[in-house]
Write a protein that holds these residues in place. Structure first.
Motif, PDB file in Angstrom:
ATOM      1  N   THR A  93      55.477  57.876  62.800  1.00  0.00           N
ATOM      2  CA  THR A  93      55.931  58.184  61.465  1.00  0.00           C
ATOM      3  C   THR A  93      55.912  57.091  60.401  1.00  0.00           C
ATOM      4  OG1 THR A  93      57.893  59.075  63.120  1.00  0.00           O
ATOM      5  CG2 THR A  93      58.337  58.495  60.745  1.00  0.00           C
ATOM      6  N   ILE A  94      55.272  57.766  59.293  1.00  0.00           N
ATOM      7  CA  ILE A  94      55.139  56.850  58.122  1.00  0.00           C
ATOM      8  C   ILE A  94      55.844  57.018  57.084  1.00  0.00           C
ATOM      9  CG2 ILE A  94      53.047  56.216  56.658  1.00  0.00           C
ATOM     10  CD1 ILE A  94      51.120  57.411  58.687  1.00  0.00           C
ATOM     11  N   GLY A  95      56.513  56.079  56.511  1.00  0.00           N
ATOM     12  CA  GLY A  95      57.345  56.147  55.419  1.00  0.00           C
ATOM     13  C   GLY A  95      56.211  56.006  53.960  1.00  0.00           C
ATOM     14  N   ALA A  96      56.484  56.783  53.128  1.00  0.00           N
ATOM     15  CA  ALA A  96      55.726  56.693  51.962  1.00  0.00           C
ATOM     16  C   ALA A  96      56.567  56.940  50.556  1.00  0.00           C
ATOM     17  CB  ALA A  96      54.748  57.827  51.921  1.00  0.00           C
ATOM     18  N   SER A  97      56.352  56.003  49.720  1.00  0.00           N
ATOM     19  CA  SER A  97      56.877  56.001  48.381  1.00  0.00           C
ATOM     20  C   SER A  97      56.530  57.322  47.656  1.00  0.00           C
ATOM     21  CB  SER A  97      56.613  54.773  47.668  1.00  0.00           C
ATOM     22  OG  SER A  97      55.239  54.297  47.383  1.00  0.00           O
ATOM     23  N   LEU A  98      57.068  57.625  46.764  1.00  0.00           N
ATOM     24  CA  LEU A  98      56.786  58.887  46.208  1.00  0.00           C
ATOM     25  C   LEU A  98      55.336  59.001  45.395  1.00  0.00           C
ATOM     26  CD1 LEU A  98      60.245  59.725  44.173  1.00  0.00           C
ATOM     27  CD2 LEU A  98      59.398  60.655  46.256  1.00  0.00           C
ATOM     28  N   THR A  99      55.230  57.932  45.012  1.00  0.00           N
ATOM     29  CA  THR A  99      53.741  57.775  44.558  1.00  0.00           C
ATOM     30  C   THR A  99      52.611  57.916  45.325  1.00  0.00           C
ATOM     31  OG1 THR A  99      54.388  56.652  42.615  1.00  0.00           O
ATOM     32  CG2 THR A  99      52.198  56.826  42.820  1.00  0.00           C
ATOM     33  N   ILE A 192      52.763  64.029  29.050  1.00  0.00           N
ATOM     34  CA  ILE A 192      53.557  64.695  30.212  1.00  0.00           C
ATOM     35  C   ILE A 192      53.628  63.399  31.059  1.00  0.00           C
ATOM     36  CG2 ILE A 192      53.975  66.170  31.942  1.00  0.00           C
ATOM     37  CD1 ILE A 192      52.190  68.093  30.293  1.00  0.00           C
ATOM     38  N   LEU A 193      54.707  62.839  31.551  1.00  0.00           N
ATOM     39  CA  LEU A 193      54.944  61.824  32.339  1.00  0.00           C
ATOM     40  C   LEU A 193      55.530  61.815  33.699  1.00  0.00           C
ATOM     41  CD1 LEU A 193      56.085  58.889  29.582  1.00  0.00           C
ATOM     42  CD2 LEU A 193      53.584  59.676  30.510  1.00  0.00           C
ATOM     43  N   PHE A 194      55.292  61.256  34.405  1.00  0.00           N
ATOM     44  CA  PHE A 194      56.026  61.384  35.971  1.00  0.00           C
ATOM     45  C   PHE A 194      57.575  61.055  35.643  1.00  0.00           C
ATOM     46  CE2 PHE A 194      56.727  60.203  40.336  1.00  0.00           C
ATOM     47  CZ  PHE A 194      56.311  61.342  40.874  1.00  0.00           C
ATOM     48  N   GLN A 195      58.318  61.191  36.334  1.00  0.00           N
ATOM     49  CA  GLN A 195      59.594  61.059  36.295  1.00  0.00           C
ATOM     50  C   GLN A 195      59.990  59.757  36.481  1.00  0.00           C
ATOM     51  OE1 GLN A 195      62.002  63.478  39.134  1.00  0.00           O
ATOM     52  NE2 GLN A 195      61.550  61.667  40.770  1.00  0.00           N
ATOM     53  N   PRO A 196      61.191  59.126  35.826  1.00  0.00           N
ATOM     54  CA  PRO A 196      61.580  57.767  36.020  1.00  0.00           C
ATOM     55  C   PRO A 196      61.910  57.473  37.417  1.00  0.00           C
ATOM     56  CG  PRO A 196      62.609  58.738  34.178  1.00  0.00           C
ATOM     57  CD  PRO A 196      62.056  59.876  34.781  1.00  0.00           C
ATOM     58  N   SER A 223      55.571  65.666  40.019  1.00  0.00           N
ATOM     59  CA  SER A 223      54.502  66.076  40.790  1.00  0.00           C
ATOM     60  C   SER A 223      53.215  65.815  39.789  1.00  0.00           C
ATOM     61  CB  SER A 223      54.537  67.699  41.162  1.00  0.00           C
ATOM     62  OG  SER A 223      53.284  68.230  41.620  1.00  0.00           O
ATOM     63  N   PHE A 224      52.463  65.184  40.509  1.00  0.00           N
ATOM     64  CA  PHE A 224      50.936  64.683  39.757  1.00  0.00           C
ATOM     65  C   PHE A 224      50.250  65.976  39.828  1.00  0.00           C
ATOM     66  CE2 PHE A 224      50.643  60.217  41.356  1.00  0.00           C
ATOM     67  CZ  PHE A 224      51.597  59.774  40.684  1.00  0.00           C
ATOM     68  N   LEU A 240      47.928  58.638  34.654  1.00  0.00           N
ATOM     69  CA  LEU A 240      47.808  58.595  36.124  1.00  0.00           C
ATOM     70  C   LEU A 240      47.361  57.384  36.663  1.00  0.00           C
ATOM     71  CD1 LEU A 240      47.154  62.400  36.397  1.00  0.00           C
ATOM     72  CD2 LEU A 240      49.506  61.400  36.636  1.00  0.00           C
ATOM     73  N   PRO A 241      47.681  57.199  38.047  1.00  0.00           N
ATOM     74  CA  PRO A 241      47.013  55.992  38.862  1.00  0.00           C
ATOM     75  C   PRO A 241      45.486  56.495  39.136  1.00  0.00           C
ATOM     76  CG  PRO A 241      48.995  56.790  39.770  1.00  0.00           C
ATOM     77  CD  PRO A 241      48.903  57.714  38.815  1.00  0.00           C
ATOM     78  N   LYS A 242      44.789  55.433  39.308  1.00  0.00           N
ATOM     79  CA  LYS A 242      43.204  55.978  39.580  1.00  0.00           C
ATOM     80  C   LYS A 242      42.932  56.318  40.661  1.00  0.00           C
ATOM     81  CE  LYS A 242      38.993  53.332  39.494  1.00  0.00           C
ATOM     82  NZ  LYS A 242      38.556  53.504  40.841  1.00  0.00           N
ATOM     83  N   SER A 243      43.889  55.917  41.667  1.00  0.00           N
ATOM     84  CA  SER A 243      44.023  56.399  43.028  1.00  0.00           C
ATOM     85  C   SER A 243      44.007  57.968  43.174  1.00  0.00           C
ATOM     86  CB  SER A 243      44.775  55.825  43.969  1.00  0.00           C
ATOM     87  OG  SER A 243      46.106  55.869  43.522  1.00  0.00           O
ATOM     88  N   TYR A 244      44.452  58.531  42.328  1.00  0.00           N
ATOM     89  CA  TYR A 244      44.681  59.916  42.546  1.00  0.00           C
ATOM     90  C   TYR A 244      43.656  60.909  41.955  1.00  0.00           C
ATOM     91  CZ  TYR A 244      46.931  64.578  41.947  1.00  0.00           C
ATOM     92  OH  TYR A 244      47.364  65.980  41.861  1.00  0.00           O
ATOM     93  N   LEU A 245      42.879  60.245  41.135  1.00  0.00           N
ATOM     94  CA  LEU A 245      41.944  61.236  40.325  1.00  0.00           C
ATOM     95  C   LEU A 245      40.643  61.153  40.867  1.00  0.00           C
ATOM     96  CD1 LEU A 245      43.301  59.458  36.800  1.00  0.00           C
ATOM     97  CD2 LEU A 245      43.669  61.616  37.677  1.00  0.00           C
TER      98      LEU A 245
END
Length: 306
Positions: A93-99, A192-196, A223-224, A240-245
């Protein structure tokens, strides 16, 4: 008492001392003595004899229910104990922040399940402080968050890789006609930005404040993928974060990455967090080591992991 309760439950379920003795592989007199000793210890009569049949008393019924609970809890205890004896975890079971849920977790799950086909992975999402709480309460095996958690002695943070923001624009955006873009070009730019509420949005807002930037924020979305799909239609940009692109992602959506020095300085380290090492099962410790090693092989991992 655990063994006595096991024998007592067998007598109840077989409704016969002889049948229970055969099942338990003990003699009938020995089993009778164990039941008599249990009754003496508890100070109640557990059975009534009706002919050759044994019938539970009211006290015996309560004791049988307790014996079933004891058997169930003992089984769960042994199951959990086995997790400390094996490096093969059946469930993680892994916990992950929204990003990190959108940028990091899918890739990690794919790698883990390819290597361990029997592994079942569950994910719990939330903000970084919420994941940290779940880690401390041992409700998740470990967490992946877009920062380190260095201010809590109950949590260990292991750096995985460095990330930074990048400007993404539709290839047809008029601003790309300029030979070189600077950070000041974000002023008034439709975005267009990600929500706060996430580290990523906090980093974005800090950037705007530091350089006194006032973009034209058209939408805020959690949502990215949705952001990526809306850029061309809205003729807007995003950070956007480089890790997503990924190259294919940009190609499929006809998008362009703009290199701006100040954005490359917005560095953030994605970390794996876990609780007290004394409570980390060997199977979980093994998955943590594999996760750290996996990200250490990727470009952008901190030097401390190489």
């Amino acid at each position: 008492m655990l063994e006595d309760m096991r024998m007592f439950a067998a007598v109840v379920e077989q409704t016969s001392l002889n049948k229970a003795a055969d099942r338990l592989n003990v003699s009938q007199p020995a089993l009778s003595r164990r039941i008599a000793r249990l009754e003496a210890e508890l100070g109640v009569q557990l059975f009534r004899r009706i002919g050759k049949r044994l019938e539970l008393t009211a006290a015996g019924q309560v004791t049988y229910e307790f014996a079933l609970e004891l058997r169930r809890f003992h089984g769960k205890y042994l199951q959990k104990l086995n997790e400390f004896k094996s490096t093969e975890a059946p469930v993680a079971t892994i916990g992950a922040s929204l990003t990190t849920l959108q940028t990091t977790l899918p890739e990690l799950i794919t790698a883990m399940t390819e290597k361990h086909p029997q592994l079942e992975i569950k994910a719990v999402t939330g903000k970084t402080h919420e994941i940290a709480t779940l880690v401390k309460e041992r409700k998740v095996d470990f967490g992946l968050v877009g920062s380190s958690v260095d201010d809590d002695p109950a949590i260990t943070s292991l750096p995985l890789f460095e990330d930074h923001l990048m400007l993404v624009l539709p290839r047809t955006h008029f601003i790309l006609e300029r030979t070189q873009l600077e950070l000041s070009d974000l002023n008034g730019l439709p975005m267009i930005l990600f929500q706060p509420g996430t580290w990523y949005r906090t980093l974005t807002d800090e950037l705007f404040r530091r350089y006194n930037l006032k973009p034209d924020v058209r939408m805020e979305i959690d949502s990215f993928e949705a952001i990526i799909r809306l850029l061309s239609a809205c003729r807007a940009g995003t950070l956007l974060p480089k890790s997503y692109l990924r190259e294919q992602l940009l190609k499929d959506n006809d998008l362009y990455l703009v290199r701006i020095r100040e954005l490359e300085e917005t560095k953030r380290t994605t970390s794996l967090i876990h609780g007290d090492p004394a409570w980390v099962a060997p199977s979980t410790r093994f998955l943590i080591q594999e996760t750290v090693a996996y990200f250490a092989r990727r470009p952008g991992s901190p030097k401390s992991l190489s």
